[in-house]
Design a protein around this motif. Structure first.
Motif, mmCIF file in Angstrom:
data_model
loop_
_atom_site.group_PDB
_atom_site.id
_atom_site.type_symbol
_atom_site.label_atom_id
_atom_site.label_comp_id
_atom_site.label_asym_id
_atom_site.label_seq_id
_atom_site.Cartn_x
_atom_site.Cartn_y
_atom_site.Cartn_z
ATOM 1 N N PHE A 1 4.647 2.133 1.468
ATOM 2 C CA PHE A 1 5.356 3.236 0.840
ATOM 3 C C PHE A 1 4.579 4.523 1.101
ATOM 4 C CE2 PHE A 1 6.347 -0.280 -2.350
ATOM 5 C CZ PHE A 1 7.516 -0.635 -1.697
ATOM 6 N N VAL A 2 5.237 5.634 0.896
ATOM 7 C CA VAL A 2 4.583 6.928 1.053
ATOM 8 C C VAL A 2 4.883 7.787 -0.167
ATOM 9 C CG1 VAL A 2 4.437 9.060 2.401
ATOM 10 C CG2 VAL A 2 4.695 6.854 3.574
ATOM 11 N N ARG A 3 3.820 8.301 -0.759
ATOM 12 C CA ARG A 3 3.971 9.292 -1.827
ATOM 13 C C ARG A 3 4.052 10.655 -1.138
ATOM 14 N NH1 ARG A 3 0.114 9.701 -7.174
ATOM 15 N NH2 ARG A 3 0.566 11.840 -7.806
ATOM 16 N N VAL A 4 5.255 11.182 -1.102
ATOM 17 C CA VAL A 4 5.495 12.406 -0.345
ATOM 18 C C VAL A 4 4.942 13.621 -1.101
ATOM 19 C CG1 VAL A 4 7.479 11.576 0.968
ATOM 20 C CG2 VAL A 4 7.821 12.496 -1.328
ATOM 21 N N PRO A 5 4.532 14.668 -0.362
ATOM 22 C CA PRO A 5 3.984 15.846 -1.032
ATOM 23 C C PRO A 5 5.047 16.705 -1.698
ATOM 24 C CG PRO A 5 4.038 16.188 1.327
ATOM 25 C CD PRO A 5 4.445 14.774 1.096
ATOM 26 N N SER A 6 6.280 16.556 -1.245
ATOM 27 C CA SER A 6 7.407 17.226 -1.880
ATOM 28 C C SER A 6 8.633 16.363 -1.653
ATOM 29 C CB SER A 6 7.635 18.630 -1.296
ATOM 30 O OG SER A 6 8.306 18.556 -0.055
ATOM 31 N N SER B 1 2.507 7.234 9.720
ATOM 32 C CA SER B 1 3.399 6.285 10.384
ATOM 33 C C SER B 1 2.627 5.138 11.024
ATOM 34 C CB SER B 1 4.241 7.007 11.437
ATOM 35 O OG SER B 1 5.118 7.932 10.823
ATOM 36 N N GLN B 2 1.470 5.434 11.607
ATOM 37 C CA GLN B 2 0.672 4.368 12.219
ATOM 38 C C GLN B 2 0.202 3.365 11.173
ATOM 39 O OE1 GLN B 2 0.176 3.931 15.676
ATOM 40 N NE2 GLN B 2 1.832 5.437 15.547
ATOM 41 N N ILE B 3 -0.178 3.840 10.003
ATOM 42 C CA ILE B 3 -0.581 2.941 8.918
ATOM 43 C C ILE B 3 0.615 2.118 8.438
ATOM 44 C CG2 ILE B 3 -1.426 2.855 6.540
ATOM 45 C CD1 ILE B 3 -3.114 5.348 7.214
ATOM 46 N N CYS B 4 1.772 2.770 8.326
ATOM 47 C CA CYS B 4 2.975 2.048 7.893
ATOM 48 C C CYS B 4 3.349 0.960 8.903
ATOM 49 C CB CYS B 4 4.136 3.023 7.722
ATOM 50 S SG CYS B 4 4.013 4.094 6.276
ATOM 51 N N LEU B 5 3.266 1.268 10.185
ATOM 52 C CA LEU B 5 3.588 0.281 11.219
ATOM 53 C C LEU B 5 2.651 -0.915 11.136
ATOM 54 C CD1 LEU B 5 4.281 2.585 14.303
ATOM 55 C CD2 LEU B 5 5.950 1.202 13.074
ATOM 56 N N LEU C 1 0.868 -1.177 0.000
ATOM 57 C CA LEU C 1 0.000 0.000 0.000
ATOM 58 C C LEU C 1 0.901 1.221 0.000
ATOM 59 C CD1 LEU C 1 0.066 1.407 3.054
ATOM 60 C CD2 LEU C 1 -1.470 -0.470 3.602
ATOM 61 N N TYR C 2 0.369 2.317 -0.507
ATOM 62 C CA TYR C 2 1.108 3.557 -0.318
ATOM 63 C C TYR C 2 0.166 4.657 0.142
ATOM 64 C CZ TYR C 2 0.072 5.816 -4.936
ATOM 65 O OH TYR C 2 -0.521 6.412 -6.028
ATOM 66 N N VAL C 3 0.631 5.373 1.133
ATOM 67 C CA VAL C 3 -0.124 6.486 1.678
ATOM 68 C C VAL C 3 0.176 7.703 0.808
ATOM 69 C CG1 VAL C 3 -0.542 7.930 3.691
ATOM 70 C CG2 VAL C 3 0.062 5.514 3.989
ATOM 71 N N ASP C 4 -0.875 8.312 0.297
ATOM 72 C CA ASP C 4 -0.714 9.425 -0.636
ATOM 73 C C ASP C 4 -0.790 10.749 0.120
ATOM 74 O OD1 ASP C 4 -0.679 11.197 -2.696
ATOM 75 O OD2 ASP C 4 -2.361 10.332 -3.800
ATOM 76 N N LEU C 5 0.359 11.240 0.534
ATOM 77 C CA LEU C 5 0.414 12.517 1.238
ATOM 78 C C LEU C 5 0.308 13.703 0.281
ATOM 79 C CD1 LEU C 5 3.093 12.127 4.062
ATOM 80 C CD2 LEU C 5 0.608 12.123 4.250
ATOM 81 N N GLU C 6 0.490 13.447 -1.007
ATOM 82 C CA GLU C 6 0.364 14.538 -1.968
ATOM 83 C C GLU C 6 -1.093 14.949 -2.159
ATOM 84 O OE1 GLU C 6 1.747 15.857 -6.475
ATOM 85 O OE2 GLU C 6 1.724 13.733 -5.953
ATOM 86 N N ASP D 1 11.671 7.132 8.646
ATOM 87 C CA ASP D 1 11.896 6.838 10.059
ATOM 88 C C ASP D 1 10.610 6.354 10.730
ATOM 89 O OD1 ASP D 1 14.536 7.558 9.842
ATOM 90 O OD2 ASP D 1 14.348 9.467 10.902
ATOM 91 N N GLY D 2 9.467 6.789 10.211
ATOM 92 C CA GLY D 2 8.190 6.416 10.807
ATOM 93 C C GLY D 2 7.678 5.047 10.417
ATOM 94 N N GLY D 3 8.351 4.367 9.493
ATOM 95 C CA GLY D 3 7.945 3.010 9.159
ATOM 96 C C GLY D 3 7.801 2.697 7.686
ATOM 97 N N ALA D 4 7.879 3.692 6.819
ATOM 98 C CA ALA D 4 7.775 3.418 5.382
ATOM 99 C C ALA D 4 9.000 2.651 4.893
ATOM 100 C CB ALA D 4 7.635 4.716 4.599
ATOM 101 N N LEU D 5 8.774 1.775 3.933
ATOM 102 C CA LEU D 5 9.863 1.023 3.311
ATOM 103 C C LEU D 5 10.299 1.643 1.991
ATOM 104 C CD1 LEU D 5 9.124 -2.773 3.940
ATOM 105 C CD2 LEU D 5 11.214 -1.527 4.522
ATOM 106 N N GLY D 6 9.799 2.833 1.725
ATOM 107 C CA GLY D 6 10.200 3.504 0.504
ATOM 108 C C GLY D 6 9.366 4.741 0.277
ATOM 109 N N VAL D 7 9.839 5.581 -0.622
ATOM 110 C CA VAL D 7 9.114 6.798 -0.984
ATOM 111 C C VAL D 7 8.809 6.788 -2.471
ATOM 112 C CG1 VAL D 7 9.998 8.223 0.886
ATOM 113 C CG2 VAL D 7 11.293 8.080 -1.263
#
Length: 265
Positions: free
Chosen positions: A77-82, A63-67, A48-53, A93-99
């Motif tokens: 994974f996390v889709r970062v906003p920037s 981070s709670q979802i990643c954990l 899964l990837y959390v879409d912060l964008e 650091d919060g638990g994602a295995l990639g960006v």
């Protein structure tokens, strides 16, 4: 991944991609609690990837979802906003295995993402003790750096005409694991908004796949869940990471279908 990374962190999407398996991903931008990771597992997703964008999630929620995903064997994974290093470091650091890095236009920008996401000697990611990926165990720094560098995926998005022009150079950046085509945004950038199977889009996918094949990277696809035949064609050509849709779209689609059936009674 390396044997050390597998020992410390477990199997990952990287292993599946290395084995040339298709990886299915759910995008999270609605459900803010850990249950979504369990649902993803039960539904049969690999990632899964959390879409912060495109959401208002906080880093704490992310981070709670990643954990929770780590605990279910689902690669988060996390889709970062920037692509600023502070965002990248904090979600990792919060638990994602990639960006998943949006708006990448050049090899230089892709290299900056790698630099922020990887520990020395591959990058300049700042070290902190107690990472959730290894159960907050104490591990010698050199061993930790090696394992985390091997496990952490760096994915860059190809979603503009400029990125497409530079796709070969971007794919050639050491430390980039995957190119991820944002089909809708790429259509808009090319002046063919909404035309997901336009010849220019088909050519764009061919160019991205060729760049991945040349440099030993994987191709990811987003925005084509409603075009199964085209998606199948791209998988046959080599695409391996498939973004199947968002939790929001899944809920809306299922709810709409249920209401329609009940109304028909």
């Amino acid at each position: 991944m390396s044997d050390m990374a597998t020992e410390l962190i477990g199997n990952s999407v990287k292993d599946k991609l290395a084995a040339n398996e298709v990886v299915l991903s759910m995008t999270v931008r609605l459900v803010r609690t850990a249950e979504i990771a369990l649902i993803a597992k039960t539904a049969g997703f690999d990632s899964l990837y959390v879409d912060l964008e495109h959401s208002t999630f906080s880093i704490e929620t992310t981070s709670q979802i990643c954990l929770a995903a780590l605990g279910q064997g689902i690669a988060p994974f996390v889709r970062v906003p920037s692509v600023s290093p502070d965002y990248i470091t904090r979600v990792l650091d919060g638990g994602a295995l990639g960006v998943i890095a949006p708006h990448i236009q050049s090899a230089k920008e892709a290299a900056a993402v790698v630099d922020a996401a990887k520990y020395p000697p591959l990058g300049t990611r700042s070290f902190t003790g107690g990472l959730p990926h290894i159960g907050f165990r104490s591990v010698p720094t050199e061993r930790l750096f090696s394992a985390m560098n091997a496990a952490t995926m760096v994915t860059v998005m190809i979603e503009t005409a400029e990125a497409l022009e530079n796709v070969d150079a971007i794919a050639g950046v050491e430390g980039v694991d995957m190119l991820f085509v944002g089909t809708n945004d790429l259509c808009a950038s090319l002046g063919i908004a909404g035309q997901l199977q336009h010849d220019r889009i088909k050519d764009a996918f061919a160019r991205c796949q060729a760049a991945c094949d040349k440099h030993g990277k994987r191709l990811g696809i987003g925005g084509l869940s409603g075009s199964p035949e085209f998606l199948k064609e791209l998988v046959q050509r080599g695409a391996r990471y498939i973004s199947t849709g968002t939790d929001l779209s899944f809920l809306a689609s299922a709810a709409t279908e249920k209401a329609k059936r009940m109304r028909a009674l």
